[in-house]
Design an enzyme around this catalytic site. Structure first.
Site, mmCIF file in Angstrom:
data_model
loop_
_atom_site.group_PDB
_atom_site.id
_atom_site.type_symbol
_atom_site.label_atom_id
_atom_site.label_comp_id
_atom_site.label_asym_id
_atom_site.label_seq_id
_atom_site.Cartn_x
_atom_site.Cartn_y
_atom_site.Cartn_z
ATOM 1 N N ASP A 109 -34.996 118.207 19.960
ATOM 2 C CA ASP A 109 -36.044 117.282 19.500
ATOM 3 C C ASP A 109 -36.302 117.697 18.045
ATOM 4 O OD1 ASP A 109 -38.007 115.173 20.821
ATOM 5 O OD2 ASP A 109 -39.241 116.342 19.458
ATOM 6 N N GLY B 116 -38.088 109.341 7.670
ATOM 7 C CA GLY B 116 -37.364 110.579 7.950
ATOM 8 C C GLY B 116 -35.936 110.491 7.430
ATOM 9 N N PHE B 117 -35.226 111.630 7.537
ATOM 10 C CA PHE B 117 -33.797 111.615 7.215
ATOM 11 C C PHE B 117 -33.068 112.582 8.140
ATOM 12 C CE2 PHE B 117 -35.906 114.510 4.268
ATOM 13 C CZ PHE B 117 -35.172 115.684 4.382
ATOM 14 N N GLY B 118 -33.653 112.788 9.315
ATOM 15 C CA GLY B 118 -33.071 113.707 10.293
ATOM 16 C C GLY B 118 -32.021 113.031 11.145
ATOM 17 N N ASN B 119 -31.741 113.656 12.272
ATOM 18 C CA ASN B 119 -30.679 113.197 13.156
ATOM 19 C C ASN B 119 -30.873 111.745 13.607
ATOM 20 O OD1 ASN B 119 -30.275 113.043 16.425
ATOM 21 N ND2 ASN B 119 -28.487 113.801 15.327
ATOM 22 N N VAL B 120 -32.115 111.385 13.906
ATOM 23 C CA VAL B 120 -32.380 110.043 14.435
ATOM 24 C C VAL B 120 -32.159 108.989 13.350
ATOM 25 C CG1 VAL B 120 -34.153 108.576 15.453
ATOM 26 C CG2 VAL B 120 -33.954 110.962 16.181
ATOM 27 N N ALA B 121 -32.717 109.227 12.160
ATOM 28 C CA ALA B 121 -32.556 108.276 11.051
ATOM 29 C C ALA B 121 -31.074 108.174 10.665
ATOM 30 C CB ALA B 121 -33.391 108.720 9.853
ATOM 31 N N TRP B 122 -30.386 109.290 10.719
ATOM 32 C CA TRP B 122 -28.953 109.313 10.384
ATOM 33 C C TRP B 122 -28.146 108.407 11.328
ATOM 34 C CZ3 TRP B 122 -25.336 111.679 13.787
ATOM 35 C CH2 TRP B 122 -24.028 111.748 13.303
ATOM 36 N N LYS C 272 -40.781 118.408 28.873
ATOM 37 C CA LYS C 272 -40.708 118.639 27.424
ATOM 38 C C LYS C 272 -41.124 120.071 27.141
ATOM 39 C CE LYS C 272 -39.840 116.235 23.681
ATOM 40 N NZ LYS C 272 -39.082 114.972 23.533
#
Ligand code: GLU
Length: 447
Positions: free
Chosen positions: A164, A236-242, A124
Site C-alpha cells: 500500500d 500522486g506519482f506513485g505506483n497507482v498513478a504510474w 489491513k
C-alpha cells in the site's frame, strides 16, 4: 437499523477515529434500505458485527538505524472480516498511520474484496514508519523487525498482506524473506506483490492503475463517449498513478497533470511514455518531489508549487494518492472547469462534501472500493498462481483482471440504478459488496 443510532454508539466507543467513522457512515447510508428490507440481517446483528474488526494486532517494532541508534515504531494488523476467505489487504508505512486509518482501510477492504468475487476476507495493516529518506539497509531492517512480530498471524490460508502507500516490491521482498526464514516453509501466498521469478504475478504492479482505467472506460462508454483525447488529471506519482497513466495513454487519453506533496506538474500535451517511465525513477529516488518531472522534461511539463492536480482543467479527475485528498473546494473548482467524471483510485480519496458537490452537479462519481479493486483482485490471482505452483502469462492475468473490473462495473450499475435510470456508483458498490458478505455471515452462523 438506524444509521444515526449506530453511528452515535460507534462514536462513543471509538472517539476521534474520524477516518474509520467516515468510512462506516458512507457504507451504512448506502445499504440502509436493503438492510431494513431483510429482517434476517437485523436479527443476526450483521451491521453491529461487521463494524468491529475480528481482532487487531498492535505491536512494537524495534530496529537500529544506520547511525546505530535504536528506533521504536508501532506496527498493526487489523483482521477485519473473514466471511469470504482469509484476511487480505495491504500494509501502509507512513508517519500518519494509526488505528483509525487502518480500521477505515480494513473496513473498505471487506467490500472491495467482496466486489472482486474472489474468496478474500478483509484486512489491513502497517506502521507509523516513515520510509522517506531511509537507506535501503534501514528499510530492510525495519521490514524484518515488522515481520518478526507478525509472522505467526499471516499465511496463505490465514492472512495475506500486500503493499500500500510506502510498501512496494522491495519491502514485500524483505518481508517475505524474513517470513520464509521464520516459518521454515515456502508459503508464497503469505504475501502478495512479490517480484516475478519467486512467486509474483505479472501485471500485479500495473493492476490497480489498469483496473481503474478499465472501470473509467466503462463510465465514459455509459455516456456514449470514448476515452480518445480525454484529459485526465491524476494525483500522486506513485505506483497507482504510474499504472493509470500507462493504461490511459494506451486507451488514447491524455494525462495532463500529476502531483506531489510539493505541487503539481501540468502537461498540456499529455504525458509521454518516456515521462511515465521517469515516474519510476522519481519514486525510487525517495525525494517525493513531483517538480523533478519538470526539471527533467522542461518543455513538456510545468511545475507550480503548492497547487493540487485539481487546479488543472480536465475531463476526468482521478485521485491516486491518499484519503480525503480532494475536498469540497477542489470539487467546485473541477466542476467550474467542466470536469465530466470523477473516479477515486485512492481509498476514500474524496471528502464527503466533495462527493456531494460532484453528485449534485450530476457528474458521475465512482468510489475507490470499486475503481481500485483491480490491485487486490490481481493479488487474489497471485495467490491462485502460488497455489498452483505456476505462473500465468501477462495476457492471461490482464484478461482476468479486465473481466473482474467489467463485472464490478456491471454490479455497481445493477445495484446503483434508481427508478429514473440514474446511476449512483457509491450506492451500487456498497450494496453489491455488502450483500455477498452479509449472506456469507448469515450462512456461517453467529460466530
Ligand atoms: N493496498 C491495496 C488495496 O488498497 C492492495 C491490497 C492487496 O493487494 O492485498 O486494495
Amino acid at each position: 437499523m438506524k444509521v444515526k443510532e449506530i453511528m452515535k454508539n460507534l462514536e462513543a466507543k471509538h472517539p476521534g477515529e474520524n477516518e474509520y467513522l467516515q468510512a462506516v457512515q458512507e457504507v451504512l447510508e448506502s445499504i440502509e434500505e436493503v438492510y431494513n428490507e431483510n429482517p434476517k440481517y437485523e436479527a443476526a446483528k450483521i451491521v453491529e458485527r461487521l463494524v468491529e474488526p475480528d481482532r487487531i494486532f498492535k505491536f512494537r517494532v524495534v530496529w537500529v538505524d544506520d547511525q546505530g541508534n535504536t528506533q521504536v515504531n508501532l506496527g498493526y494488523r487489523v483482521q477485519f472480516n473473514a466471511a469470504l476467505g482469509a484476511y487480505k489487504g495491504g500494509l501502509r508505512f507512513h508517519p500518519a498511520v494509526n488505528e483509525s486509518m487502518l480500521k477505515f482501510l480494513g473496513f473498505e477492504q471487506i467490500f472491495k474484496n467482496s466486489l472482486t468475487m474472489l474468496p478474500l476476507g478483509g484486512g489491513k495493516g502497517g506502521a507509523d514508519f516513515d520510509p522517506m529518506g531511509k537507506s535501503d539497509a534501514e528499510i530492510m531492517r525495519f521490514c524484518q523487525a515488522f515481520v518478526y512480530e507478525l509472522w505467526r498471524n499471516i499465511g496463505p490460508d490465514q492472512d495475506s498482506p500486500a503493499g500500500d502507500v510506502g510498501v512496494g516490491g522491495r519491502e514485500i521482498g524483505y518481508m517475505y524473506g524474513m517470513y520464509k526464514k521464520l516459518a521454515r516453509e515456502h508459503s508464497t501466498g503469505a504475501l502478495t506483490g512479490k517480484s516475478f521469478g519467486w512467486g509474483g504475478s505479472l501485471i500485479r504492479p500495473e493492476a490497480t492503475g489498469f483496473g481503474a482505467m478499465y472501470y473509467v472506460e466503462r463510465m465514459v462508454k455509459q455516456n456514449g463517449d470514448t476515452m480518445k483525447g480525454k484529459k485526465i488529471a491524476l494525483s500522486g506519482f506513485g505506483n497507482v498513478a504510474w499504472g493509470a497513466a500507462t493504461k490511459a495513454l494506451e486507451l488514447g487519453a491524455k494525462v495532463v497533470a500529476i502531483s506531489g506533496p510539493d505541487g503539481v506538474c501540468e502537461m498540456p500535451k499529455g504525458i509521454t511514455k518516456e515521462m511515465i517511465d521517469y515516474m519510476l525513477d522519481m519514486r525510487a529516488s525517495n525525494r517525493n518531489k513531483v517538480e523533478d518531472m519538470a526539471t527533467k522534461f522542461p518543455k513538456a511539463a510545468k511545475f507550480t508549487a503548492g497547487k493540487k492536480a485539481w487546479s488543472v482543467k480536465c475531463d476526468i479527475a482521478c485521485p491516486c494518492a491518499f484519503q480525503n485528498e480532494l475536498d469540497e473546494k477542489d470539487a467546485k473548482e473541477l466542476i467550474a472547469n467542466g470536469v465530466q467524471y470523477v473516479a477515486e483510485v485512492s481509498n476514500m480519496g474524496c471528502q464527503p462534501k466533495a462527493i456531494a458537490a460532484v453528485q449534485k452537479a450530476k457528474v458521475p462519481f465512482a468510489p475507490g472500493k470499486a475503481v481500485n479493486a483491480g490491485g487486490v483482485a490481481t493479488s487474489g490471482l497471485e495467490i491462485c498462481q502460488n497455489a498452483e505452483h505456476r505462473n500465468w502469462t501477462a495476457e492471461e492475468v490482464d484478461e482476468k483482471l479486465h473481466k473482474i473490473m467489467n463485472d464490478i462495473y456491471d454490479m455497481c450499475v445493477k445495484y446503483g440504478t434508481d427508478a429514473k435510470g440514474n446511476i449512483n456508483y457509491v450506492k451500487g458498490a456498497n450494496i453489491a459488496g455488502f450483500m455477498r458478505v452479509a449472506d456469507a455471515m448469515l450462512a456461517q452462523g453467529i460466530i
